[in-house]
Design an enzyme around this catalytic site. Sequence first.
Site, PDB file in Angstrom:
ATOM      1  CB  THR A 128      -0.823  -0.195   1.082  1.00  0.00           C
ATOM      2  OG1 THR A 128      -1.580   1.276   1.496  1.00  0.00           O
ATOM      3  CG2 THR A 128      -0.173  -0.320   2.729  1.00  0.00           C
ATOM      4  CG  ASP A 129      -1.216   4.894  -0.572  1.00  0.00           C
ATOM      5  OD1 ASP A 129      -1.474   4.301   0.103  1.00  0.00           O
ATOM      6  OD2 ASP A 129      -2.076   5.868  -1.401  1.00  0.00           O
ATOM      7  CD  GLU A 130      -2.770   3.671   4.830  1.00  0.00           C
ATOM      8  OE1 GLU A 130      -2.654   3.735   5.942  1.00  0.00           O
ATOM      9  OE2 GLU A 130      -4.125   3.528   4.394  1.00  0.00           O
ATOM     10  CE1 TYR A 154      -3.248  -2.489   5.954  1.00  0.00           C
ATOM     11  CE2 TYR A 154      -3.135  -0.103   5.462  1.00  0.00           C
ATOM     12  CZ  TYR A 154      -3.276  -1.184   4.966  1.00  0.00           C
ATOM     13  OH  TYR A 154      -3.242  -1.799   3.746  1.00  0.00           O
ATOM     14  CE  LYS A 158      -0.141  -4.337   3.128  1.00  0.00           C
ATOM     15  NZ  LYS A 158      -0.525  -5.704   2.673  1.00  0.00           N
TER      16      LYS A 158
HETATM   17  P1  NAD Z   1     -10.083  -6.866   2.526  1.00  0.00           P
HETATM   18  O1  NAD Z   1     -10.030  -6.772   4.138  1.00  0.00           O
HETATM   19  O2  NAD Z   1     -11.452  -6.686   1.906  1.00  0.00           O
HETATM   20  O3  NAD Z   1      -9.728  -8.370   2.258  1.00  0.00           O
HETATM   21  C1  NAD Z   1      -8.756  -9.057   2.901  1.00  0.00           C
HETATM   22  C2  NAD Z   1      -8.847 -10.657   2.627  1.00  0.00           C
HETATM   23  O4  NAD Z   1      -8.011 -11.377   3.158  1.00  0.00           O
HETATM   24  C3  NAD Z   1     -10.568 -11.232   3.333  1.00  0.00           C
HETATM   25  O5  NAD Z   1     -10.968 -12.119   2.198  1.00  0.00           O
HETATM   26  C4  NAD Z   1     -10.098 -12.131   4.457  1.00  0.00           C
HETATM   27  O6  NAD Z   1     -10.846 -13.180   4.737  1.00  0.00           O
HETATM   28  C5  NAD Z   1      -8.653 -12.474   3.911  1.00  0.00           C
HETATM   29  N1  NAD Z   1      -7.797 -12.942   5.215  1.00  0.00           N
HETATM   30  C6  NAD Z   1      -7.311 -12.126   6.161  1.00  0.00           C
HETATM   31  N2  NAD Z   1      -6.627 -13.126   7.042  1.00  0.00           N
HETATM   32  C7  NAD Z   1      -6.330 -14.080   6.201  1.00  0.00           C
HETATM   33  C8  NAD Z   1      -5.543 -15.122   6.684  1.00  0.00           C
HETATM   34  N3  NAD Z   1      -4.749 -15.412   7.514  1.00  0.00           N
HETATM   35  N4  NAD Z   1      -5.385 -16.048   5.569  1.00  0.00           N
HETATM   36  C9  NAD Z   1      -5.961 -16.129   4.303  1.00  0.00           C
HETATM   37  N5  NAD Z   1      -6.863 -14.979   4.155  1.00  0.00           N
HETATM   38  C10 NAD Z   1      -6.980 -14.003   5.115  1.00  0.00           C
HETATM   39  O7  NAD Z   1      -8.798  -6.252   1.972  1.00  0.00           O
HETATM   40  P2  NAD Z   1      -8.506  -5.518   0.622  1.00  0.00           P
HETATM   41  O8  NAD Z   1      -9.143  -4.011   0.628  1.00  0.00           O
HETATM   42  O9  NAD Z   1      -9.280  -6.188  -0.568  1.00  0.00           O
HETATM   43  O10 NAD Z   1      -7.047  -5.621   0.693  1.00  0.00           O
HETATM   44  C11 NAD Z   1      -6.533  -6.540  -0.101  1.00  0.00           C
HETATM   45  C12 NAD Z   1      -4.824  -6.234  -0.120  1.00  0.00           C
HETATM   46  O11 NAD Z   1      -4.729  -4.952  -0.688  1.00  0.00           O
HETATM   47  C13 NAD Z   1      -4.149  -5.879   1.473  1.00  0.00           C
HETATM   48  O12 NAD Z   1      -2.993  -6.669   1.529  1.00  0.00           O
HETATM   49  C14 NAD Z   1      -4.367  -4.563   1.571  1.00  0.00           C
HETATM   50  O13 NAD Z   1      -3.327  -4.299   2.410  1.00  0.00           O
HETATM   51  C15 NAD Z   1      -3.902  -4.228   0.279  1.00  0.00           C
HETATM   52  N6  NAD Z   1      -4.230  -2.600  -0.435  1.00  0.00           N
HETATM   53  C16 NAD Z   1      -5.693  -2.319  -0.031  1.00  0.00           C
HETATM   54  C17 NAD Z   1      -6.023  -1.159  -0.534  1.00  0.00           C
HETATM   55  C18 NAD Z   1      -7.394  -0.536  -0.462  1.00  0.00           C
HETATM   56  O14 NAD Z   1      -7.776   0.699  -0.632  1.00  0.00           O
HETATM   57  N7  NAD Z   1      -8.292  -1.488   0.043  1.00  0.00           N
HETATM   58  C19 NAD Z   1      -5.121  -0.305  -1.220  1.00  0.00           C
HETATM   59  C20 NAD Z   1      -3.605  -0.761  -1.229  1.00  0.00           C
HETATM   60  C21 NAD Z   1      -3.241  -2.034  -0.991  1.00  0.00           C
HETATM   61  P1  TYD Z   2     -10.439   4.470   4.797  1.00  0.00           P
HETATM   62  O1  TYD Z   2     -11.408   4.049   3.869  1.00  0.00           O
HETATM   63  O2  TYD Z   2     -10.527   3.899   6.261  1.00  0.00           O
HETATM   64  O3  TYD Z   2      -9.023   4.317   4.083  1.00  0.00           O
HETATM   65  P2  TYD Z   2      -7.451   4.586   4.680  1.00  0.00           P
HETATM   66  O4  TYD Z   2      -7.356   5.002   6.082  1.00  0.00           O
HETATM   67  O5  TYD Z   2      -6.827   3.639   4.082  1.00  0.00           O
HETATM   68  O6  TYD Z   2      -7.198   5.993   3.825  1.00  0.00           O
HETATM   69  O7  TYD Z   2     -10.291   6.218   5.010  1.00  0.00           O
HETATM   70  C1  TYD Z   2     -10.147   6.762   3.961  1.00  0.00           C
HETATM   71  C2  TYD Z   2      -9.979   8.299   4.429  1.00  0.00           C
HETATM   72  O8  TYD Z   2     -11.709   8.775   5.110  1.00  0.00           O
HETATM   73  C3  TYD Z   2      -9.201   8.525   5.741  1.00  0.00           C
HETATM   74  O9  TYD Z   2      -8.583   9.780   5.640  1.00  0.00           O
HETATM   75  C4  TYD Z   2     -10.201   8.528   7.036  1.00  0.00           C
HETATM   76  C5  TYD Z   2     -11.467   8.985   6.447  1.00  0.00           C
HETATM   77  N1  TYD Z   2     -12.624   8.520   7.094  1.00  0.00           N
HETATM   78  C6  TYD Z   2     -13.495   9.314   7.666  1.00  0.00           C
HETATM   79  O10 TYD Z   2     -13.622  10.807   7.568  1.00  0.00           O
HETATM   80  N2  TYD Z   2     -14.824   8.793   8.156  1.00  0.00           N
HETATM   81  C7  TYD Z   2     -14.839   7.578   8.418  1.00  0.00           C
HETATM   82  O11 TYD Z   2     -15.938   7.060   9.028  1.00  0.00           O
HETATM   83  C8  TYD Z   2     -13.852   6.681   7.722  1.00  0.00           C
HETATM   84  C9  TYD Z   2     -14.057   5.262   7.745  1.00  0.00           C
HETATM   85  C10 TYD Z   2     -12.848   7.104   7.164  1.00  0.00           C
END
Ligand code: NAD
Ligand code: TYD
Length: 343
Positions: A128-130, A154, A158
């Site tokens: 992630t960018d974080e 988090y 990562k």
């Molecule tokens: P999500 O929370 O929707 O999905 C996570 C999945 O992982 C779920 O299906 C969960 O059941 C599974 N999981 C959790 N623990 C597990 C384990 N021990 N063994 C097997 N499966 C397990 O998350 P997401 O948003 O789909 O993110 C997927 C990946 O992308 C993550 O690694 C996250 O860090 C990365 N990512 C997410 C975002 C975003 O905006 N959502 C952005 C950049 C990177």
């Molecule tokens: P989020 O979707 O949790 O993603 P991330 O923390 O990975 O960026 O949040 C996106 C942005 O929205 C973040 O700046 C936090 C803000 N946010 C709110 O203002 N209210 C909320 O209830 C949530 C869940 C997030």
Amino acid sequence: MRILITGGCGFIGCHTIKEALDRDDIERLVNLDALTYSGNPENLSETNDERYRFIHGSINDTETLTSVLIEERIQIILHLAAESHVDRSIDSVQPFIETNIDGTRTILEAILNCMKEGLEIHLVHVSTDEVYGSLGPNDPAFTEDTPLDPRNPYAVTKASSDMMVQAFVNTHGISAATTRCSNNYGPNQFPEKLIPLMTLNAMEGRSLPVYGDGMQIRDWIHVRDHARGILATMDGLLDGRLDSGEVVNFGADNEMPNIDIVRTIIRLTGASESQIEYVTDRPGHDRRYAMGFEKAERILGWKPEIDWSNGMKDTVEWYRSNPEWVESVRSGAYREWIEKHYG
Ligand code: NAD
Ligand code: TYD
């Protein structure tokens, strides 16, 4: 190609599976998912492809993992399984350490064990960018060379997993690439994250909890563009355009403050501005993320294709027209989190 995807029942995982199954060079696609609160098999209920197999299991279970790799003759792992919500990591970091750090360690050791048996298994580690920290208003976007500076629990887990992958590349010679992407939006996202939470609250006439001043900036990308980026990274690693150990950033050049997103959702759902409620800020809240993705364009020929206004219209429409999905993810565990976090 024979692929293992971890976390394929989650938000990004299910779209990556659908994109992959659209390709005819994929011979086998195995999805290992522990089905935690955010993993939902319904995300793949329409996936009826004989090349696809779902295994309910954890990446932390070395035995299951190793036997799947060997039995299924896996050539590449797309590693997405994670605990992914910043607010939950502030509440309790333990599951993040277990899944994001130790789970990644398990995958790396399983690859190493297979290597010792003469099998080569490549890895695309999805990050992630974080991990890069927080930008000031006039800073240039993150590049792959930006030093890691994770600032919430988090992001620390990562960044740790990213560094563990690098360590296994450097010291054990495994073949791995890491992707780092900005905030994703789109269908199937668990409604604890900003866009689905605000969309459902807006449609249901509930309050829209904006943290702090609502001026935190994220670079929003449609989930299908990210899924294509993960597959492009896999291709680049396999055909040598990417060396092992390389990182690729993905973004959409679509920076926006949270409050503008909430206003967009209000407009698309016909909700009222009076539903906005400014609440206590997230502790240690990163102010701004922005991703430079020139490397992905240059080396992988990738670029974001889904335009924000169409993507958001479709996303809001998807939540409106899938009430059964919404109901299915709002389990007791979901209600407990909402109650605990928002009161
Ligand atoms: P999500 O929370 O929707 O999905 C996570 C999945 O992982 C779920 O299906 C969960 O059941 C599974 N999981 C959790 N623990 C597990 C384990 N021990 N063994 C097997 N499966 C397990 O998350 P997401 O948003 O789909 O993110 C997927 C990946 O992308 C993550 O690694 C996250 O860090 C990365 N990512 C997410 C975002 C975003 O905006 N959502 C952005 C950049 C990177
Ligand atoms: P989020 O979707 O949790 O993603 P991330 O923390 O990975 O960026 O949040 C996106 C942005 O929205 C973040 O700046 C936090 C803000 N946010 C709110 O203002 N209210 C909320 O209830 C949530 C869940 C997030």
